[in-house]
Design an enzyme around this catalytic site. Structure first.
Site, short mmCIF file in Angstrom:
data_model
loop_
_atom_site.label_atom_id
_atom_site.label_comp_id
_atom_site.label_asym_id
_atom_site.label_seq_id
_atom_site.Cartn_x
_atom_site.Cartn_y
_atom_site.Cartn_z
N GLY A 78 31.41 66.36 4.90
CA GLY A 78 30.66 67.18 5.87
C GLY A 78 31.01 66.83 7.31
O GLY A 78 30.66 67.56 8.23
N GLU A 79 31.70 65.70 7.51
CA GLU A 79 32.06 65.31 8.88
C GLU A 79 33.12 66.25 9.46
O GLU A 79 34.06 66.64 8.77
CB GLU A 79 32.61 63.87 8.87
N ILE A 105 36.17 66.97 12.09
CA ILE A 105 37.20 66.27 12.86
C ILE A 105 38.11 67.30 13.54
O ILE A 105 38.15 68.46 13.12
CB ILE A 105 38.01 65.28 11.97
N PRO A 106 38.85 66.91 14.58
CA PRO A 106 39.68 67.88 15.30
C PRO A 106 40.70 68.55 14.38
O PRO A 106 41.21 67.93 13.44
CB PRO A 106 40.37 67.04 16.36
N GLY A 108 45.88 66.61 15.76
CA GLY A 108 45.92 65.23 16.25
C GLY A 108 47.26 64.99 16.92
O GLY A 108 48.10 65.89 17.02
N GLY A 147 50.74 62.62 16.83
CA GLY A 147 51.53 61.66 16.09
C GLY A 147 51.98 60.53 17.01
O GLY A 147 52.09 60.72 18.22
N ASP A 192 47.34 59.71 14.97
CA ASP A 192 47.92 59.30 13.70
C ASP A 192 48.80 58.08 13.92
O ASP A 192 49.91 58.19 14.45
CB ASP A 192 48.76 60.45 13.11
N TYR A 231 55.08 51.90 12.50
CA TYR A 231 55.57 52.49 13.76
C TYR A 231 55.76 51.39 14.82
O TYR A 231 56.37 51.64 15.87
CB TYR A 231 54.64 53.59 14.28
N LYS A 277 48.04 53.45 8.46
CA LYS A 277 48.62 53.48 7.11
C LYS A 277 49.14 52.10 6.73
O LYS A 277 49.68 51.39 7.59
CB LYS A 277 49.80 54.47 7.05
N HIS A 333 50.90 54.81 2.86
CA HIS A 333 51.92 55.55 3.61
C HIS A 333 52.91 56.26 2.68
O HIS A 333 53.28 57.42 2.90
CB HIS A 333 52.67 54.58 4.54
#
Ligand code: NAP
Length: 337
Positions: free
Chosen positions: A18-19, A21-22, A25, A27, A55, A60, A89, A122
């Site tokens: 139910g939350e 979120i945009p 996003g 990267g 994200d 990274y 991740k 990931h």
């Protein structure tokens, strides 16, 4: 500075909890081309211009710098922690017993957070490749997908939720045969699955499979990753921003073809996570989902742009007796062993 976008005007997607979120996003993988400092600067600018979802990933190599940016933005009152939705991740070399917790703890420390909003496995294999290795390099320790090994990793992910270190857990680069095998075994279902999604690679069956199960698809390489690492490029790859359907709709809207890829993604229902360090790019990538939507006819025309062109083939994760990158993707409908 370019005029910011009010985050309240950015449409939202609703998770199975139910939350909200945009619907888009940012990267943070620099494709081996941008330094951690450049990417962290872009994240700082993106928060100020209205992005609320980022994200991230341990591999990274920039979570410490991005964490500094998050901390500063919160200290300066630019954003509150609860307004941000931050994903990260666990990398392939941290699937072993106890390692997922260690990886999550490092990510939390680097990102300077008490909790990660959504934490992904990931890749569904513990297959590791050395950073910067060539596309045909194979690690002799790499193995095909195994339900048992994956579930060992997933149990550790579920424990992170139990411990309150992450709010949701997710999977990435999965296939329908793999999901058929593991979803019935999950105590905590994935809230989202990251998958490659762009006009030239729409993965309709996998996308629908997730939507039908109330799992939010998150689309990586939404612009077709034009500057992805060379190891992920082949001669037969198609450039999304040159697809005739994308180009003609871009002309009609007087925007760059990248913008059409993002509008298509959001209107279709996945959450795209475009990467950009150029301020004009990341601002226009966010603004485009708040204005001038594509028509039904344009959406229909973009459906026809699909040419089943997977860009991130994953060949560096292959095991020794594997025939080719297709083995990672269970093309014939069964898990490749
Ligand atoms: N889960 C996974 O395994 C996985 C795999 C891959 C990626 N991801 C995530 O997905 C994110 C996005 O993927 P990606 O970075 O590979 O590809 P992408 O977002 O499809 O492409 C990014 C590139 O598109 C160009 N671009 C961005 N906005 C533009 C605009 N408005 N106009 C024109 N060009 C624009 C930029 O090129 P220039 O830099 O040349 O300007 C940028 O480097 C990554 O950063 C990462 O967070 C996840």
């Amino acid at each position: 500075m370019i005029a910011p976008i009010d985050p309240n005007t950015v449409p939202k997607k609703t998770l199975s909890s139910g939350e909200k979120i945009p619907c888009i996003g940012m990267g943070t993988f620099g494709s081996d081309r941008f330094s951690g400092a450049e990417i962290a600067d872009a994240v700082a600018g993106a928060i100020r211009c209205g992005y609320r979802m980022f994200d991230c990933a341990a591999v990274y190599g920039n979570e410490d710098r991005i964490g500094t940016v998050f901390a500063q933005a919160m200290e300066e009152g630019v954003v509150k922690r609860e307004e941000l939705f931050i994903t990260s991740k666990v990398w392939n070399d941290m699937h072993g017993r106890g390692d997922v917790l260690i990886s999550c703890a490092k990510t939390l420390k680097d990102l300077r957070l008490d909790v990660v909003d959504l934490f992904f496995v990931h890749w569904p294999f513990a297959n590791y490749h050395a950073p910067g290795c060539s596309g045909d390099a194979r690690n002799p320790d790499s193995k095909p997908f195994s339900v048992e090994r994956f579930m060992d990793t997933w149990r550790q992910m579920e424990n992170l939720v139990d411990k309150g270190l992450v709010r949701y857990i997710g999977m990435s680069s999965m296939t329908i045969p793999k999901l058929d095998a593991v979803l019935p075994l999950c105590r905590i279902k994935p809230a989202a699955i990251e998958m490659e999604l762009h006009p030239g690679f729409q993965q309709e069956a996998l996308f629908n499979y997730c939507v039908e199960r109330d799992i939010q698809p998150i689309g990586f390489c939404p612009i077709g990753s034009p500057t992805r690492p060379d190891r992920d490029k082949t001669e037969s790859d198609v450039a999304d921003i040159e697809l005739p359907e994308v180009v003609s709709i871009a002309k009609a809207h007087n925007v760059h073809p990248a913008i059409i890829c993002l509008k298509w993604a959001v209107q279709r229902g996945q959450i795209p996570i475009p990467f950009a360090v150029d301020e004009n790019f990341y601002v226009s990538n966010l603004r485009c989902v708040t204005e001038d939507p594509l028509t039904d006819d344009e959406m229909q025309s973009l459906t026809k742009a699909d040419c089943n062109c997977r860009l991130i083939k994953g060949q560096v994760f292959l095991w020794e007796h594997a025939k080719g990158w297709e083995d990672l993707w269970d093309i014939d409908g069964t898990i490749t062993k």
